[in-house]
Structure formats: C-alpha cells, structure tokens
Write a protein that holds these residues in place. Structure first.
Motif, short mmCIF file in Angstrom:
data_model
loop_
_atom_site.label_atom_id
_atom_site.label_comp_id
_atom_site.label_asym_id
_atom_site.label_seq_id
_atom_site.Cartn_x
_atom_site.Cartn_y
_atom_site.Cartn_z
N SER A 10 0.83 -1.20 0.00
CA SER A 10 0.00 0.00 0.00
C SER A 10 0.86 1.25 0.00
O SER A 10 0.57 2.22 -0.71
CB SER A 10 -0.93 0.00 1.21
N SER A 47 -7.89 14.74 6.31
CA SER A 47 -8.01 13.31 6.59
C SER A 47 -8.16 12.45 5.33
O SER A 47 -8.21 11.23 5.42
CB SER A 47 -9.19 13.05 7.54
N PHE A 83 -5.53 9.69 4.90
CA PHE A 83 -5.76 8.56 5.81
C PHE A 83 -6.84 7.64 5.26
O PHE A 83 -6.69 6.42 5.25
CB PHE A 83 -6.15 9.06 7.20
N MET A 84 -7.92 8.25 4.77
CA MET A 84 -9.02 7.45 4.21
C MET A 84 -8.56 6.67 2.98
O MET A 84 -8.91 5.50 2.81
CB MET A 84 -10.20 8.35 3.84
N LEU A 134 -6.41 3.77 4.15
CA LEU A 134 -7.26 2.72 4.70
C LEU A 134 -7.91 1.92 3.58
O LEU A 134 -7.92 0.68 3.60
CB LEU A 134 -8.33 3.31 5.62
N THR A 152 -6.89 -1.94 2.86
CA THR A 152 -8.00 -2.89 3.04
C THR A 152 -8.27 -3.65 1.75
O THR A 152 -8.50 -4.86 1.76
CB THR A 152 -9.27 -2.14 3.51
#
Length: 147
Positions: free
Chosen positions: A37, A74, A77-78, A81, A85
């Motif tokens: 990632s 943010s 960060f999203m 994630l 994921t």
C-alpha cells in the motif's frame, strides 16, 4: 460534456478493483499489505507530482491551506485505509464481492453526506427511493456473494 464526465467516472471506477488486485499481487510477492500500500501511494504521489509540474499547476499557498478545517486533511488517511484494506481483501473475497461491498458502503455514506450536506456536498434529503436504492444494492451484494 456529461458523457465525458460519465466516462471518466466509469474508467476511474474500473481501476479500483484492478488496483486492488495489483496491490494484492505485490503484497503476496513479499511486500506485505502495508508495504504494498505504501509503495502504491509513493508511485501515485510521484505520478501526481509529475502531472502537476507538466500541467503547470500553481503551488498551494500554505496560509490558505491552514484555513481548511481539520477534517479536510483526513483524505490521505481514508485513501490509505481503502488501499490497504482492498489489498488485504482482494484474495480473500474476490473482486466482485469486495467491490460490491465497497460500493454498498460508498452509497450508504453518500446518502448520509447528501442528506446533511457535509463536506461541501449539496443537500439532497434521503427519501424512500434513495433508501430503496441502497437496500437494492445490499441485495445485489448478497446475490454476488452467495450465488
């Protein structure tokens, strides 16, 4: 112009499961989910930097960026994630189930964002038809997963 926007959205959407598979392949070949990632974000950052330079985008003004609300920072960060994921789930769920679940989650959050007009989205109240669309999408998830 509308056709161009629709085409762009479809192409970008089509890249999401492909990106998940590519990152998952990198993870399975020794990088691990988190490193794969991170590599994805580094390559993406370099690509965006090159595009910004080539398109002669103006550099952001720090004093203006400081005026943004705390939550406006943010997004990275999203994105991290989501990418991590997706790389983790791709070999476990398969592309169709994973993306169906992602889309169901995206549409659910979109209804909430539209209803309250959060994060610069125009207000569009939740109504029966919009709610039914989300319910049908979750039914689609079940059909894809358990066929």
């Amino acid at each position: 112009m509308l056709y161009l926007l629709i085409s762009l959205a479809l192409i970008a959407g089509a890249m999401m499961p492909l990106q998940s598979g590519v990152n998952s392949t990198l993870a399975q070949n020794g990088a691990g989910t988190i490193w794969a990632s991170l590599i994805s974000f580094i390559v993406g950052t370099l690509a965006l930097f090159i595009v910004a330079l080539l398109s002669r985008q103006e550099w952001p003004v720090l004093s203006q960026l400081k005026q943004a609300p705390w939550w406006a920072w943010s997004g990275g960060f999203m994105g991290a994630l989501f990418v991590a994921t997706a790389a983790f789930l791709a070999p476990r769920l398969g592309a169709a189930t994973m993306m169906a679940l992602f889309v169901a989650g995206q549409l659910t959050m979109s209804l909430i964002l539209d209803h309250y007009g959060w994060a610069t989205f125009p207000e569009h109240p939740i109504n029966l038809w919009r709610a039914l669309g989300v319910v049908m999408l979750f039914a689609g998830v079940l059909l894809i997963r358990f066929n």
